[in-house]
Design a protein around this motif. Structure first.
Motif, PDB file in Angstrom:
ATOM      1  N   ARG A  61       0.834  -1.200   0.000  1.00  0.00           N
ATOM      2  CA  ARG A  61       0.000   0.000   0.000  1.00  0.00           C
ATOM      3  C   ARG A  61       0.872   1.254   0.000  1.00  0.00           C
ATOM      4  O   ARG A  61       0.637   2.198  -0.741  1.00  0.00           O
ATOM      5  CB  ARG A  61      -0.933   0.008   1.210  1.00  0.00           C
ATOM      6  CG  ARG A  61      -1.813   1.247   1.271  1.00  0.00           C
ATOM      7  CD  ARG A  61      -2.773   1.207   2.442  1.00  0.00           C
ATOM      8  NE  ARG A  61      -3.722   0.128   2.240  1.00  0.00           N
ATOM      9  CZ  ARG A  61      -4.274  -0.584   3.221  1.00  0.00           C
ATOM     10  NH1 ARG A  61      -3.969  -0.325   4.480  1.00  0.00           N
ATOM     11  NH2 ARG A  61      -5.122  -1.541   2.955  1.00  0.00           N
ATOM     12  N   ILE A  62       1.873   1.268   0.837  1.00  0.00           N
ATOM     13  CA  ILE A  62       2.735   2.451   0.938  1.00  0.00           C
ATOM     14  C   ILE A  62       3.470   2.692  -0.373  1.00  0.00           C
ATOM     15  O   ILE A  62       3.512   3.823  -0.875  1.00  0.00           O
ATOM     16  CB  ILE A  62       3.727   2.300   2.108  1.00  0.00           C
ATOM     17  CG1 ILE A  62       2.957   2.361   3.419  1.00  0.00           C
ATOM     18  CG2 ILE A  62       4.811   3.367   2.064  1.00  0.00           C
ATOM     19  CD1 ILE A  62       3.744   1.911   4.616  1.00  0.00           C
ATOM     20  N   LEU A  63       4.043   1.644  -0.954  1.00  0.00           N
ATOM     21  CA  LEU A  63       4.786   1.824  -2.199  1.00  0.00           C
ATOM     22  C   LEU A  63       3.869   2.173  -3.361  1.00  0.00           C
ATOM     23  O   LEU A  63       4.249   2.964  -4.228  1.00  0.00           O
ATOM     24  CB  LEU A  63       5.619   0.580  -2.520  1.00  0.00           C
ATOM     25  CG  LEU A  63       7.052   0.629  -1.982  1.00  0.00           C
ATOM     26  CD1 LEU A  63       7.917   1.569  -2.773  1.00  0.00           C
ATOM     27  CD2 LEU A  63       7.160   0.929  -0.516  1.00  0.00           C
ATOM     28  N   ALA A  64       2.668   1.612  -3.387  1.00  0.00           N
ATOM     29  CA  ALA A  64       1.717   1.971  -4.439  1.00  0.00           C
ATOM     30  C   ALA A  64       1.341   3.447  -4.332  1.00  0.00           C
ATOM     31  O   ALA A  64       1.334   4.172  -5.337  1.00  0.00           O
ATOM     32  CB  ALA A  64       0.468   1.093  -4.337  1.00  0.00           C
ATOM     33  N   ALA A  65       1.046   3.882  -3.131  1.00  0.00           N
ATOM     34  CA  ALA A  65       0.699   5.290  -2.939  1.00  0.00           C
ATOM     35  C   ALA A  65       1.890   6.188  -3.245  1.00  0.00           C
ATOM     36  O   ALA A  65       1.746   7.240  -3.867  1.00  0.00           O
ATOM     37  CB  ALA A  65       0.210   5.519  -1.511  1.00  0.00           C
ATOM     38  N   TYR A  66       3.071   5.747  -2.826  1.00  0.00           N
ATOM     39  CA  TYR A  66       4.250   6.563  -3.081  1.00  0.00           C
ATOM     40  C   TYR A  66       4.479   6.764  -4.578  1.00  0.00           C
ATOM     41  O   TYR A  66       4.995   7.788  -5.006  1.00  0.00           O
ATOM     42  CB  TYR A  66       5.509   5.966  -2.433  1.00  0.00           C
ATOM     43  CG  TYR A  66       6.709   6.775  -2.817  1.00  0.00           C
ATOM     44  CD1 TYR A  66       6.857   8.074  -2.334  1.00  0.00           C
ATOM     45  CD2 TYR A  66       7.633   6.305  -3.730  1.00  0.00           C
ATOM     46  CE1 TYR A  66       7.911   8.861  -2.744  1.00  0.00           C
ATOM     47  CE2 TYR A  66       8.683   7.085  -4.134  1.00  0.00           C
ATOM     48  CZ  TYR A  66       8.818   8.369  -3.644  1.00  0.00           C
ATOM     49  OH  TYR A  66       9.850   9.150  -4.067  1.00  0.00           O
ATOM     50  N   GLY A  67       4.065   5.807  -5.388  1.00  0.00           N
ATOM     51  CA  GLY A  67       4.189   5.967  -6.836  1.00  0.00           C
ATOM     52  C   GLY A  67       3.529   7.243  -7.321  1.00  0.00           C
ATOM     53  O   GLY A  67       4.071   7.958  -8.169  1.00  0.00           O
ATOM     54  N   GLY A  68       2.359   7.557  -6.776  1.00  0.00           N
ATOM     55  CA  GLY A  68       1.679   8.800  -7.147  1.00  0.00           C
ATOM     56  C   GLY A  68       2.422  10.030  -6.668  1.00  0.00           C
ATOM     57  O   GLY A  68       2.505  11.044  -7.364  1.00  0.00           O
ATOM     58  N   VAL A  69       2.985   9.936  -5.468  1.00  0.00           N
ATOM     59  CA  VAL A  69       3.785  11.046  -4.936  1.00  0.00           C
ATOM     60  C   VAL A  69       5.021  11.243  -5.814  1.00  0.00           C
ATOM     61  O   VAL A  69       5.414  12.372  -6.117  1.00  0.00           O
ATOM     62  CB  VAL A  69       4.185  10.779  -3.467  1.00  0.00           C
ATOM     63  CG1 VAL A  69       5.140  11.840  -2.962  1.00  0.00           C
ATOM     64  CG2 VAL A  69       2.940  10.690  -2.584  1.00  0.00           C
ATOM     65  N   PHE A  70       5.624  10.133  -6.243  1.00  0.00           N
ATOM     66  CA  PHE A  70       6.808  10.197  -7.093  1.00  0.00           C
ATOM     67  C   PHE A  70       6.510  10.906  -8.408  1.00  0.00           C
ATOM     68  O   PHE A  70       7.302  11.717  -8.882  1.00  0.00           O
ATOM     69  CB  PHE A  70       7.340   8.786  -7.345  1.00  0.00           C
ATOM     70  CG  PHE A  70       8.570   8.756  -8.203  1.00  0.00           C
ATOM     71  CD1 PHE A  70       9.817   9.004  -7.656  1.00  0.00           C
ATOM     72  CD2 PHE A  70       8.481   8.477  -9.555  1.00  0.00           C
ATOM     73  CE1 PHE A  70      10.961   8.977  -8.441  1.00  0.00           C
ATOM     74  CE2 PHE A  70       9.622   8.446 -10.348  1.00  0.00           C
ATOM     75  CZ  PHE A  70      10.858   8.705  -9.791  1.00  0.00           C
TER      76      PHE A  70
END
Length: 111
Positions: A61-70
């Motif tokens: 979940r964290i890495l998936a969400a971080y993709g959008g932040v990236f």
């Protein structure tokens, strides 16, 4: 307060990952040399640690969400560091990604 902490951690992670990649880019593509590359590797490593500080316990979940932040952070970095000017589609795409981050990370879930 947990949301504020999470957002701050996402920003720090973006700075570390994007900044580290940019330093490596500068070292290789702009011929600035090994000191830039080495610093980039260290900063990229810091990103991995920052991500572990997120309050949610689910790595995916964290890495998936971080993709959008990236995505959004990369465009912002380009504006600040390289004089990149995003077009409206870049901005719309980044906003869609950030909306996805909000849904993934902050939607109410049963306890």
């Amino acid at each position: 307060m947990a949301v504020v902490r999470s957002v701050v951690l996402f920003v720090l992670a973006a700075l570390a990952e994007i900044g580290g990649a940019w330093l490596i880019w500068q070292g290789v593509r702009e011929h600035r040399g090994w000191p830039w590359i080495g610093l980039g590797v260290v900063v990229l490593g810091a990103y991995g640690f920052v991500a572990t500080l997120q309050p949610d316990a689910h790595f995916g979940r964290i890495l998936a969400a971080y993709g959008g932040v990236f995505v959004a952070g990369s465009l912002a970095w380009g504006v600040v560091a390289d004089g990149f000017r995003p077009d409206r589609y870049d901005v719309i795409g980044a906003l869609v990604c950030l909306a996805g981050v909000a849904v993934i990370m902050y939607a109410p879930r049963p306890a």
